[in-house]
Design a protein around this motif. Structure first.
Motif, PDB file in Angstrom:
ATOM      1  N   LYS A  17       0.846  -1.194   0.000  1.00 13.55           N
ATOM      2  CA  LYS A  17       0.000   0.000   0.000  1.00 13.55           C
ATOM      3  C   LYS A  17       0.874   1.233   0.000  1.00 13.55           C
ATOM      4  O   LYS A  17       1.999   1.221   0.496  1.00 13.55           O
ATOM      5  N   LEU A  18       0.349   2.292  -0.566  1.00 16.85           N
ATOM      6  CA  LEU A  18       1.096   3.548  -0.642  1.00 16.85           C
ATOM      7  C   LEU A  18       0.638   4.479   0.477  1.00 16.85           C
ATOM      8  O   LEU A  18      -0.493   4.971   0.453  1.00 16.85           O
ATOM      9  N   PRO A  19       1.495   4.725   1.469  1.00 17.45           N
ATOM     10  CA  PRO A  19       1.105   5.564   2.605  1.00 17.45           C
ATOM     11  C   PRO A  19       0.609   6.948   2.212  1.00 17.45           C
ATOM     12  O   PRO A  19      -0.308   7.471   2.850  1.00 17.45           O
ATOM     13  N   HIS A  20       1.177   7.559   1.176  1.00 17.84           N
ATOM     14  CA  HIS A  20       0.734   8.906   0.813  1.00 17.84           C
ATOM     15  C   HIS A  20      -0.724   8.890   0.366  1.00 17.84           C
ATOM     16  O   HIS A  20      -1.467   9.825   0.639  1.00 17.84           O
ATOM     17  N   ARG A  21      -1.180   7.809  -0.262  1.00 18.55           N
ATOM     18  CA  ARG A  21      -2.589   7.701  -0.657  1.00 18.55           C
ATOM     19  C   ARG A  21      -3.470   7.443   0.569  1.00 18.55           C
ATOM     20  O   ARG A  21      -4.561   7.988   0.680  1.00 18.55           O
ATOM     21  N   PHE A  25      -6.285  10.066   1.751  1.00 20.41           N
ATOM     22  CA  PHE A  25      -7.678   9.623   1.870  1.00 20.41           C
ATOM     23  C   PHE A  25      -8.254  10.015   3.225  1.00 20.41           C
ATOM     24  O   PHE A  25      -9.307  10.639   3.308  1.00 20.41           O
ATOM     25  N   LYS A  26      -7.535   9.665   4.270  1.00 18.68           N
ATOM     26  CA  LYS A  26      -8.035   9.883   5.630  1.00 18.68           C
ATOM     27  C   LYS A  26      -8.027  11.355   6.053  1.00 18.68           C
ATOM     28  O   LYS A  26      -8.992  11.851   6.633  1.00 18.68           O
ATOM     29  N   GLU A  27      -6.944  12.059   5.744  1.00 21.62           N
ATOM     30  CA  GLU A  27      -6.758  13.411   6.261  1.00 21.62           C
ATOM     31  C   GLU A  27      -7.243  14.523   5.323  1.00 21.62           C
ATOM     32  O   GLU A  27      -7.454  15.643   5.770  1.00 21.62           O
ATOM     33  N   ILE A  28      -7.370  14.244   4.040  1.00 20.14           N
ATOM     34  CA  ILE A  28      -7.811  15.274   3.096  1.00 20.14           C
ATOM     35  C   ILE A  28      -9.189  14.939   2.533  1.00 20.14           C
ATOM     36  O   ILE A  28     -10.136  15.705   2.695  1.00 20.14           O
ATOM     37  N   HIS A  47       2.760  15.596  -4.375  1.00 24.21           N
ATOM     38  CA  HIS A  47       3.675  16.020  -3.315  1.00 24.21           C
ATOM     39  C   HIS A  47       4.124  17.441  -3.672  1.00 24.21           C
ATOM     40  O   HIS A  47       4.856  17.643  -4.643  1.00 24.21           O
ATOM     41  N   LYS A  48       3.672  18.405  -2.900  1.00 25.78           N
ATOM     42  CA  LYS A  48       3.922  19.814  -3.205  1.00 25.78           C
ATOM     43  C   LYS A  48       5.410  20.139  -3.328  1.00 25.78           C
ATOM     44  O   LYS A  48       5.801  20.916  -4.190  1.00 25.78           O
ATOM     45  N   ASP A  49       6.243  19.555  -2.468  1.00 25.11           N
ATOM     46  CA  ASP A  49       7.680  19.839  -2.520  1.00 25.11           C
ATOM     47  C   ASP A  49       8.425  18.900  -3.468  1.00 25.11           C
ATOM     48  O   ASP A  49       9.641  18.929  -3.542  1.00 25.11           O
ATOM     49  N   LYS A  50       7.666  18.068  -4.176  1.00 21.68           N
ATOM     50  CA  LYS A  50       8.195  17.103  -5.150  1.00 21.68           C
ATOM     51  C   LYS A  50       9.056  16.019  -4.517  1.00 21.68           C
ATOM     52  O   LYS A  50       9.732  15.264  -5.211  1.00 21.68           O
ATOM     53  N   ASN A  51       9.035  15.922  -3.189  1.00 20.27           N
ATOM     54  CA  ASN A  51       9.758  14.869  -2.469  1.00 20.27           C
ATOM     55  C   ASN A  51       8.774  13.742  -2.190  1.00 20.27           C
ATOM     56  O   ASN A  51       7.935  13.846  -1.299  1.00 20.27           O
ATOM     57  N   SER A  58       0.540  18.153   5.161  1.00 17.44           N
ATOM     58  CA  SER A  58       0.681  19.523   4.648  1.00 17.44           C
ATOM     59  C   SER A  58       1.398  19.559   3.296  1.00 17.44           C
ATOM     60  O   SER A  58       1.336  20.562   2.593  1.00 17.44           O
ATOM     61  N   ASN A  59       2.056  18.475   2.929  1.00 17.91           N
ATOM     62  CA  ASN A  59       2.774  18.391   1.657  1.00 17.91           C
ATOM     63  C   ASN A  59       1.964  17.684   0.570  1.00 17.91           C
ATOM     64  O   ASN A  59       2.395  17.612  -0.567  1.00 17.91           O
TER      65      ASN A  59
END
Length: 80
Positions: A17-21, A25-28, A47-51, A58-59
């Motif tokens: 699973k991809l943590p960023h997704r 999902f949960k926070e946004i 990813h706003k900072d491209k990292n 927040s990113n």
């Protein structure tokens, strides 16, 4: 963490699973459901900072595929 690694695209992956997704999902998505008319699966996570390893909420930004391509300069509209 045995089941955590960086996948071929440069993203953290845990148990396939991809943590960023999951975070997006949960926070946004769930917390701002009225702002997102599409199904979550129809959004990409930018990813706003491209990292790709910075999964702080927040990113992260939910965008459509088209919006994401514009952000990264993919398939730029043809100039007349």
């Amino acid at each position: 963490m045995e089941n955590t690694h960086i996948n071929k695209k440069g993203y953290f992956e845990e148990h396939s699973k991809l943590p960023h997704r999951q975070i997006a999902f949960k926070e946004i998505y769930e917390k701002n459901r009225d702002k997102y008319p599409l199904l979550f699966s129809q959004y990409q996570v930018h990813h706003k900072d491209k990292n790709k390893l910075n999964n702080d909420v927040s990113n992260l930004q939910l965008v459509t595929k088209e919006e994401h391509e514009l952000i990264h300069g993919i398939n730029k509209p043809a100039q007349i």
